[in-house]
Scaffold this active site. Structure first.
Site, PDB file in Angstrom:
ATOM      1  N   CYS A  59      -7.329   1.589  12.684  1.00  0.00           N
ATOM      2  CA  CYS A  59      -6.744   0.529  13.622  1.00  0.00           C
ATOM      3  C   CYS A  59      -7.409  -0.454  12.931  1.00  0.00           C
ATOM      4  CB  CYS A  59      -6.515   1.393  14.084  1.00  0.00           C
ATOM      5  SG  CYS A  59      -6.357   0.373  16.015  1.00  0.00           S
TER       6      CYS A  59
ATOM      7  N   ASN B 178     -16.874   7.496 -22.106  1.00  0.00           N
ATOM      8  CA  ASN B 178     -16.016   6.446 -21.413  1.00  0.00           C
ATOM      9  C   ASN B 178     -15.403   6.326 -23.451  1.00  0.00           C
ATOM     10  OD1 ASN B 178     -14.523   3.851 -21.486  1.00  0.00           O
ATOM     11  ND2 ASN B 178     -15.491   3.699 -20.008  1.00  0.00           N
TER      12      ASN B 178
ATOM     13  N   HIS C  18     -15.377   1.929  -2.415  1.00  0.00           N
ATOM     14  CA  HIS C  18     -13.854   0.004  -2.089  1.00  0.00           C
ATOM     15  C   HIS C  18     -13.024   1.342  -1.193  1.00  0.00           C
ATOM     16  CE1 HIS C  18     -15.249  -1.575  -5.799  1.00  0.00           C
ATOM     17  NE2 HIS C  18     -16.265  -2.198  -5.535  1.00  0.00           N
TER      18      HIS C  18
ATOM     19  N   TYR D  54       0.428  -1.016  -0.117  1.00  0.00           N
ATOM     20  CA  TYR D  54      -0.087   0.673  -0.258  1.00  0.00           C
ATOM     21  C   TYR D  54       1.370   0.900  -0.266  1.00  0.00           C
ATOM     22  CZ  TYR D  54      -4.198  -2.474  -0.042  1.00  0.00           C
ATOM     23  OH  TYR D  54      -4.927  -3.432  -1.123  1.00  0.00           O
TER      24      TYR D  54
ATOM     25  N   ASN E  78     -13.474   4.351  -7.135  1.00  0.00           N
ATOM     26  CA  ASN E  78     -11.935   4.531  -7.018  1.00  0.00           C
ATOM     27  C   ASN E  78     -11.378   4.733  -5.316  1.00  0.00           C
ATOM     28  OD1 ASN E  78     -11.848   3.772  -9.432  1.00  0.00           O
ATOM     29  ND2 ASN E  78     -11.303   6.781  -9.739  1.00  0.00           N
ATOM     30  N   VAL E  79     -10.479   4.205  -4.892  1.00  0.00           N
ATOM     31  CA  VAL E  79      -9.757   4.307  -3.431  1.00  0.00           C
ATOM     32  C   VAL E  79      -8.893   5.406  -3.419  1.00  0.00           C
ATOM     33  CG1 VAL E  79      -9.623   1.928  -3.344  1.00  0.00           C
ATOM     34  CG2 VAL E  79      -8.201   2.258  -3.608  1.00  0.00           C
TER      35      VAL E  79
ATOM     36  N   SER F 161     -15.731   0.780 -16.648  1.00  0.00           N
ATOM     37  CA  SER F 161     -16.186  -0.628 -17.316  1.00  0.00           C
ATOM     38  C   SER F 161     -18.079  -1.231 -17.288  1.00  0.00           C
ATOM     39  CB  SER F 161     -15.659  -2.024 -16.954  1.00  0.00           C
ATOM     40  OG  SER F 161     -16.219  -2.526 -15.714  1.00  0.00           O
TER      41      SER F 161
ATOM     42  N   GLY G 150     -15.931   6.575 -16.998  1.00  0.00           N
ATOM     43  CA  GLY G 150     -14.467   5.411 -16.457  1.00  0.00           C
ATOM     44  C   GLY G 150     -14.697   4.749 -16.383  1.00  0.00           C
TER      45      GLY G 150
ATOM     46  N   ARG H 148       1.627   1.608  -3.840  1.00  0.00           N
ATOM     47  CA  ARG H 148       0.703   2.074  -4.605  1.00  0.00           C
ATOM     48  C   ARG H 148      -0.151   3.487  -4.313  1.00  0.00           C
ATOM     49  NH1 ARG H 148      -4.678  -0.935  -4.366  1.00  0.00           N
ATOM     50  NH2 ARG H 148      -5.056   0.485  -5.982  1.00  0.00           N
TER      51      ARG H 148
HETATM   52 ZN   LIG Z   1      -6.441   1.126  17.578  1.00  0.00          ZN
END
Ligand SMILES: [Zn+2]
Length: 254
Positions: free
Chosen positions: A129, A218, A121, A70, A104-105, A194, A192, A73
């Site tokens: 946490c 698109n 997502h 991550y 999108n994240v 699919s 964008g 990314r």
């Molecule tokens: Zn914690």
């Protein structure tokens, strides 16, 4: 609709709309040069399966591997940054209330200035946490490769990215937000995606079946292209700024 130019038709539809729902997917971020999950699996990451990198089990067994993935990314996203497509969607708020429901994240709609976002997502910049649920919002910036991984300020557990992993539930509040907005808006802009991945695919199908005007942006045809009201077969970073310009110049109907 008699207008031949889909950009003008989209601007006209938006000028007459009261509320807009934007449904966005990986395509708009690809235009920033941000690879998809699988495209990012290059170099030392290529030998892992998605299940080795993005499941609660992987995080429990190999947290540093998952957190390294991550961090990588986040670096790709920070380098890519927002593009004119993200900025145009944010600029639409000058004209009407807009809710963005995104798969999108990467957090780039917020970085571009969109204010009302349902993250279907999750968000890679919101650390959570796993122990006590405490959340930390990280700046959209390239992470320090050598820094130790973040720990919860309350209980010192290693924190995880606030994204939906394989086998996890989608965030109920975000899904409900998108669903409610779909029922109340009179215009839907699909960008964008699919239209094959749940839940966006189901939302788009519902939009097409309902009374709202559906605009699709698109370059590639999708499962719903034949059924939308206005189809713009272009990249979002080209099409959407043109729509905003046309809208800015349109006489206000309200
Ligand atoms: Zn914690």
């Amino acid at each position: 609709m008699t207008q031949h130019d889909p950009i003008d038709a989209a601007a006209t539809a938006l000028a007459g709309a009261r509320r807009l729902l934007v449904l966005s997917g990986a395509g708009i971020s690809a235009e920033s040069g941000i690879p998809t999950f699988r495209e990012a699996q290059t170099g030392l990451w290529a030998r892992f399966s998605p299940q080795d990198l993005a499941t609660p089990e992987a995080f429990a067994a190999q947290p540093e591997r998952v957190l390294g993935w991550y961090r990588w990314r986040r670096a790709l996203i920070a380098r890519g940054g927002v593009n004119p497509g993200h900025e145009a969607i944010a600029a639409l708020e000058r004209h009407l209330p807009v809710v963005v429901a995104t798969q999108n994240v990467d957090g780039l709609h917020a970085a571009a200035g969109s204010r009302d976002i349902a993250e279907l997502h999750g968000n890679i910049w919101r650390d959570r946490c796993p122990n006590c649920g405490h959340e930390t919002v990280l700046p959209v910036a390239e992470p320090d490769e050598n820094a130790p991984f973040s720990r919860c300020p309350q209980c010192r557990a290693l924190t995880r990215p606030g994204v939906v992993w394989f086998g996890e539930m989608l965030p109920v509040a975000a899904l409900e937000r998108a669903q409610v907005e779909l029922e109340h808006c009179d215009c839907v802009l699909v960008v964008g995606t699919s239209n094959q991945v749940y839940p966006a695919a189901a939302l788009v199908e519902q939009a097409v079946a309902g009374p709202a005007t559906v605009i699709e942006v698109n370059p590639q045809p999708t499962a719903v292209s034949g059924a939308v009201d206005i189809r713009i077969a272009e990249r979002a970073s080209r099409a959407l700024p043109a729509v905003v310009r046309a809208l800015d110049e349109a006489p206000t109907a309200r």
